[in-house]
Structure formats: structure tokens, C-alpha cells
Design a protein around this motif. Structure first.
Motif, PDB file in Angstrom:
ATOM      1  N   ALA A  65       0.815  -1.212   0.000  1.00 49.14           N
ATOM      2  CA  ALA A  65       0.000   0.000   0.000  1.00 49.14           C
ATOM      3  C   ALA A  65       0.850   1.264   0.000  1.00 49.14           C
ATOM      4  CB  ALA A  65      -0.949  -0.001   1.194  1.00 49.14           C
ATOM      5  N   GLY A  66       2.035   1.218   0.594  1.00 52.87           N
ATOM      6  CA  GLY A  66       2.902   2.386   0.619  1.00 52.87           C
ATOM      7  C   GLY A  66       3.708   2.552  -0.657  1.00 52.87           C
ATOM      8  N   GLY A  67       3.639   1.560  -1.555  1.00 53.13           N
ATOM      9  CA  GLY A  67       4.357   1.623  -2.817  1.00 53.13           C
ATOM     10  C   GLY A  67       5.856   1.435  -2.691  1.00 53.13           C
ATOM     11  N   ARG A  68       6.321   0.888  -1.562  1.00 56.01           N
ATOM     12  CA  ARG A  68       7.756   0.727  -1.331  1.00 56.01           C
ATOM     13  C   ARG A  68       8.341  -0.492  -2.046  1.00 56.01           C
ATOM     14  NH1 ARG A  68       5.205   2.223   3.133  1.00 56.01           N
ATOM     15  NH2 ARG A  68       4.964   0.098   3.850  1.00 56.01           N
ATOM     16  N   GLU A  85       3.882  -5.208   5.124  1.00 51.74           N
ATOM     17  CA  GLU A  85       4.925  -6.063   4.576  1.00 51.74           C
ATOM     18  C   GLU A  85       4.950  -5.999   3.060  1.00 51.74           C
ATOM     19  OE1 GLU A  85       4.744 -10.058   6.053  1.00 51.74           O
ATOM     20  OE2 GLU A  85       4.437  -9.399   8.132  1.00 51.74           O
ATOM     21  N   ALA A  86       6.048  -6.474   2.492  1.00 45.25           N
ATOM     22  CA  ALA A  86       6.182  -6.548   1.030  1.00 45.25           C
ATOM     23  C   ALA A  86       5.400  -7.737   0.494  1.00 45.25           C
ATOM     24  CB  ALA A  86       7.661  -6.707   0.664  1.00 45.25           C
ATOM     25  N   PRO A  87       4.991  -7.698  -0.792  1.00 40.56           N
ATOM     26  CA  PRO A  87       4.319  -8.854  -1.389  1.00 40.56           C
ATOM     27  C   PRO A  87       5.249 -10.066  -1.386  1.00 40.56           C
ATOM     28  CG  PRO A  87       4.130  -6.916  -2.812  1.00 40.56           C
ATOM     29  CD  PRO A  87       5.100  -6.582  -1.739  1.00 40.56           C
ATOM     30  N   LEU A  88       4.673 -11.247  -1.168  1.00 45.27           N
ATOM     31  CA  LEU A  88       5.446 -12.490  -1.226  1.00 45.27           C
ATOM     32  C   LEU A  88       5.789 -12.809  -2.674  1.00 45.27           C
ATOM     33  CD1 LEU A  88       3.420 -14.698   1.266  1.00 45.27           C
ATOM     34  CD2 LEU A  88       5.630 -13.597   1.651  1.00 45.27           C
ATOM     35  N   PRO A  89       6.896 -13.497  -2.920  1.00 43.85           N
ATOM     36  CA  PRO A  89       7.199 -13.927  -4.283  1.00 43.85           C
ATOM     37  C   PRO A  89       6.080 -14.834  -4.812  1.00 43.85           C
ATOM     38  CG  PRO A  89       9.083 -14.283  -2.824  1.00 43.85           C
ATOM     39  CD  PRO A  89       7.914 -13.908  -1.969  1.00 43.85           C
ATOM     40  N   PRO A  90       5.816 -14.802  -6.119  1.00 45.60           N
ATOM     41  CA  PRO A  90       4.759 -15.666  -6.676  1.00 45.60           C
ATOM     42  C   PRO A  90       5.055 -17.141  -6.433  1.00 45.60           C
ATOM     43  CG  PRO A  90       5.495 -14.040  -8.292  1.00 45.60           C
ATOM     44  CD  PRO A  90       6.412 -13.946  -7.118  1.00 45.60           C
TER      45      PRO A  90
END
Length: 90
Positions: A65-68, A85-90
């Protein structure tokens, strides 16, 4: 085009735009999924602290959501983003 999904699920089939700068986004409280022509699903779970994206056709970009940080997700794969948190790897 940008849509806000607060809870539940959404499924979209997006045609490739005529203008290269155009894109389609679904924003949740914890992530944004952006595409330029594909078929995918987005869901918000729990108490709005989790977002999942599943790609049926094409490829999407998902960022927190923060675009980081973000990841590319190809067809047949998905990702999950937890609040903060960051998106998890696919």
C-alpha cells in the motif's frame, strides 16, 4: 481506472489499452494490483490486513500500500500481502 476494494473479492478481465500510459488498478487497504490487459482476481481477507492476487491470464504488478516494494506475478501464480509487509514472491 482505479477501484478501491475494502473487503471481499473482485475478478476483472481487462483489455489491453490503446494508450500505452493507461492502466487498471484495484487497490486494497494493504496492496495495489495494476495491469495493462489480463485476467485476475483480488481478495481482501481477515480484518482488512491481508490481500491476495491470483493471475489467470497475462501478468500483473502488485505492490504494498505504501508503494515501497512490488513483484510481477505471471499467469498461474499468485501473491499475498500482509499489512506493513512486502508482497510475497509468486
Amino acid at each position: 481506472t482505479a477501484l478501491q476494494l475494502e473487503r471481499g473479492r473482485a475478478e476483472a478481465r481487462v483489455q489491453r489499452p490503446a494508450k500505452a500510459a493507461s492502466r487498471f488498478e484495484i487497490r486494497t487497504p494493504v496492496a495495489t494490483t495494476a495491469v495493462r490487459g489480463t485476467e485476475f482476481r483480488v481478495a481482501v481477507g481477515g480484518a482488512r490486513e491481508r490481500s491476495t492476487t491470483e493471475v489467470l491470464e497475462g501478468e500483473v504488478g502488485v505492490r504494498d500500500a505504501g508503494g515501497r516494494s512490488g513483484v510481477g506475478v505471471p499467469a498461474g501464480f499468485g501473491t499475498r500481502v500482509l499489512a506493513g509487509e512486502a508482497p510475497l514472491p509468486p
